[in-house]
Scaffold this active site. Sequence first.
Site, PDB file in Angstrom:
ATOM      1  N   THR A 185       0.861  -1.185   0.000  1.00 46.31           N
ATOM      2  CA  THR A 185       0.000   0.000   0.000  1.00 46.31           C
ATOM      3  C   THR A 185       0.894   1.231   0.000  1.00 46.31           C
ATOM      4  OG1 THR A 185      -1.610  -1.232   1.284  1.00 46.31           O
ATOM      5  CG2 THR A 185      -1.908   1.136   1.172  1.00 46.31           C
TER       6      THR A 185
ATOM      7  N   ASN B   1      -4.102  -3.205  14.347  1.00 44.78           N
ATOM      8  CA  ASN B   1      -5.199  -3.391  13.394  1.00 44.78           C
ATOM      9  C   ASN B   1      -6.539  -3.657  14.073  1.00 44.78           C
ATOM     10  OD1 ASN B   1      -4.132  -3.421  10.419  1.00 44.78           O
ATOM     11  ND2 ASN B   1      -2.559  -4.395  11.666  1.00 44.78           N
TER      12      ASN B   1
ATOM     13  N   THR C  99     -10.871   2.599  15.987  1.00 43.38           N
ATOM     14  CA  THR C  99     -11.353   3.062  17.280  1.00 43.38           C
ATOM     15  C   THR C  99     -10.215   3.741  18.048  1.00 43.38           C
ATOM     16  OG1 THR C  99     -10.854   0.885  18.216  1.00 43.38           O
ATOM     17  CG2 THR C  99     -13.102   1.283  17.452  1.00 43.38           C
TER      18      THR C  99
END
Length: 231
Positions: A8, A226, A231
């Site tokens: 990524t 992860n 949150t």
Amino acid sequence: MVHPNMATLLGIMCTDAPIAPSALSALLTSAVDKSFNSISIDGDTSTNDTVAILANGAAGGPSISSQGTPEYQAMQEVLTTFAEDLAKLVVRDGEGATKFVTIRVTNASRYEDAKRVASTIARSPLVKTALYGKDANWGRILCATGYAEGVEGVVPSETSVSFIPTDNSRELKLLVNGEPQNVDEERAAEILEAEDLEILVKLSNQSGKEAVYWTCDLSHEYVTINGDYRT
């Protein structure tokens, strides 16, 4: 989410070498295959990936256009090495990673076979957690070698697995010609204490093609990062 195709990331490389567009595309494809498409953190891919190269020709001189020329080969070596260095940095920055692991698979009948085996080992959760736990569990490495899909020419009675220390000390042989070795666990623990490690897998006793993959271990921290991602 780091695994071919590709990590990524957005990667932009620039050169002032005079390279024809068609040659530049071929050079980049080959370099990426042996770098950004040879790394894995967690086996998950991403839809947001780009590696590009720009060449403005400002250095002057004859255009690099043919794959058979020394200039092309020299550019290929430089570009591939540079791309490998960047790809390795991605692995070293892996979420929760405590180890940088080189997986070298040799003596394969085809390059594609060597790369498939290396990729399978690199993304095995059992291999990665064993490395995190500093466990010289060659069985997990051998298991991943065995279930790699579409691979030809693996000879079980000639398959060998070793740890190659990064301090240039002697290799630790775990499996030789399909036979488990009497592993010195203290020596194994010393090797696995280091941040860097190479796993060498020989698929036969015949010389053949080789592929290299770079990966890391899988730690509690990876799950924490992860698990708390939103949150």
